[in-house]
Design an enzyme around this catalytic site. Sequence first.
Site, PDB file in Angstrom:
ATOM      1  N   GLU A  76       0.821  -1.211   0.000  1.00 37.90           N
ATOM      2  CA  GLU A  76       0.000   0.000   0.000  1.00 37.90           C
ATOM      3  C   GLU A  76       0.857   1.265   0.000  1.00 37.90           C
ATOM      4  OE1 GLU A  76      -2.922  -0.507   3.145  1.00 37.90           O
ATOM      5  OE2 GLU A  76      -3.947  -2.032   1.971  1.00 37.90           O
ATOM      6  N   ASN A  77       0.171   2.394  -0.154  1.00 39.27           N
ATOM      7  CA  ASN A  77       0.846   3.682  -0.246  1.00 39.27           C
ATOM      8  C   ASN A  77      -0.044   4.751   0.376  1.00 39.27           C
ATOM      9  OD1 ASN A  77       1.698   6.300  -1.777  1.00 39.27           O
ATOM     10  ND2 ASN A  77       3.299   4.818  -2.216  1.00 39.27           N
ATOM     11  N   ALA A  78       0.582   5.782   0.964  1.00 39.62           N
ATOM     12  CA  ALA A  78      -0.183   6.888   1.557  1.00 39.62           C
ATOM     13  C   ALA A  78      -1.079   7.536   0.498  1.00 39.62           C
ATOM     14  CB  ALA A  78       0.765   7.911   2.158  1.00 39.62           C
ATOM     15  N   TYR A 137      -3.324   6.427  -1.773  1.00 37.26           N
ATOM     16  CA  TYR A 137      -3.957   5.099  -1.852  1.00 37.26           C
ATOM     17  C   TYR A 137      -3.894   4.392  -3.213  1.00 37.26           C
ATOM     18  CZ  TYR A 137      -5.981   5.850   2.842  1.00 37.26           C
ATOM     19  OH  TYR A 137      -6.164   6.064   4.184  1.00 37.26           O
ATOM     20  N   CYS A 186      -2.118  -4.583  -5.437  1.00 37.51           N
ATOM     21  CA  CYS A 186      -2.635  -5.825  -4.856  1.00 37.51           C
ATOM     22  C   CYS A 186      -1.587  -6.940  -4.917  1.00 37.51           C
ATOM     23  CB  CYS A 186      -3.842  -6.309  -5.641  1.00 37.51           C
ATOM     24  SG  CYS A 186      -5.277  -5.252  -5.545  1.00 37.51           S
ATOM     25  N   GLU A 241      -1.918  -9.974  -5.968  1.00 36.09           N
ATOM     26  CA  GLU A 241      -1.928 -10.757  -7.215  1.00 36.09           C
ATOM     27  C   GLU A 241      -1.050 -10.109  -8.277  1.00 36.09           C
ATOM     28  OE1 GLU A 241      -4.458  -9.801  -5.405  1.00 36.09           O
ATOM     29  OE2 GLU A 241      -6.129 -11.199  -5.452  1.00 36.09           O
TER      30      GLU A 241
HETATM   31  N1  THU Z   1      -6.196  -6.431  -2.198  1.00 32.82           N
HETATM   32  C1  THU Z   1      -5.370  -7.367  -2.737  1.00 32.82           C
HETATM   33  O1  THU Z   1      -4.158  -7.345  -2.540  1.00 32.82           O
HETATM   34  N2  THU Z   1      -5.922  -8.331  -3.491  1.00 32.82           N
HETATM   35  C2  THU Z   1      -7.249  -8.502  -3.668  1.00 32.82           C
HETATM   36  O2  THU Z   1      -7.640  -9.456  -4.326  1.00 32.82           O
HETATM   37  C3  THU Z   1      -8.206  -7.563  -3.095  1.00 32.82           C
HETATM   38  C4  THU Z   1      -7.628  -6.390  -2.411  1.00 32.82           C
HETATM   39  C5  THU Z   1      -5.598  -5.420  -1.351  1.00 32.82           C
HETATM   40  C6  THU Z   1      -5.607  -4.012  -1.871  1.00 32.82           C
HETATM   41  C7  THU Z   1      -5.519  -3.215  -0.601  1.00 32.82           C
HETATM   42  O3  THU Z   1      -4.156  -3.134  -0.201  1.00 32.82           O
HETATM   43  C8  THU Z   1      -6.257  -4.071   0.418  1.00 32.82           C
HETATM   44  O4  THU Z   1      -6.303  -5.376  -0.123  1.00 32.82           O
HETATM   45  C9  THU Z   1      -7.676  -3.598   0.718  1.00 32.82           C
HETATM   46  O5  THU Z   1      -8.379  -3.389  -0.450  1.00 32.82           O
END
Ligand code: THU
Length: 161
Positions: free
Chosen positions: A63-65, A67, A72, A74
């Site tokens: 993640e990042n400040a 957003y 993700c 994947e």
């Molecule tokens: N996120 C994932 O890494 N994969 C997913 O399949 C759904 C969401 C992450 C994005 C964000 O860092 C956090 O989960 C909440 O949305």
Amino acid sequence: MKKTIEIPYEELSSEKELSIEEQNLLAMAEEATKNSYSPYSKFHVGAALLLENGEIITGNNQENAAYPTGLCAERVAFFYSGAKYPNVPIKTVAITAYSEEIPVSSPVPPCGDCRQAMIEYEERYGKKIRVIMRGATGKVIIFDKIADLLPFHFDNSDLGM
Ligand code: THU
């Protein structure tokens, strides 16, 4: 004319019904959740890819400040696989997550952007990628291919390729 799409998938009451190889892949995804950088959502996602050469690549959400700049689990895993083994097909992806705030007891589905990113790899290598999803606990669902998760997707055929 009305048309309907059916999407086949499998549901298992627990990961113990998976093969040992796939239980191991899910365990690697779970291990990867530990390195998730998710101070904002507190939602720790892990993905593990089994490649055709036997290698396992893992990723987690970063993640990042600011957003939307975050990524993700994947896509971190898929892009790393493309960066490290550009010509090696991906056989299976396992995805799991836990939250610091809520129980995650249903399977964690990839977001729409990740589906689009993943389908590129399925088409690039011309091979189906099996998708295994589980929450922190609970049932497991399995899709035979990414395309099943993204009907009517956009791809290079839409660009005339
Ligand atoms: N996120 C994932 O890494 N994969 C997913 O399949 C759904 C969401 C992450 C994005 C964000 O860092 C956090 O989960 C909440 O949305």
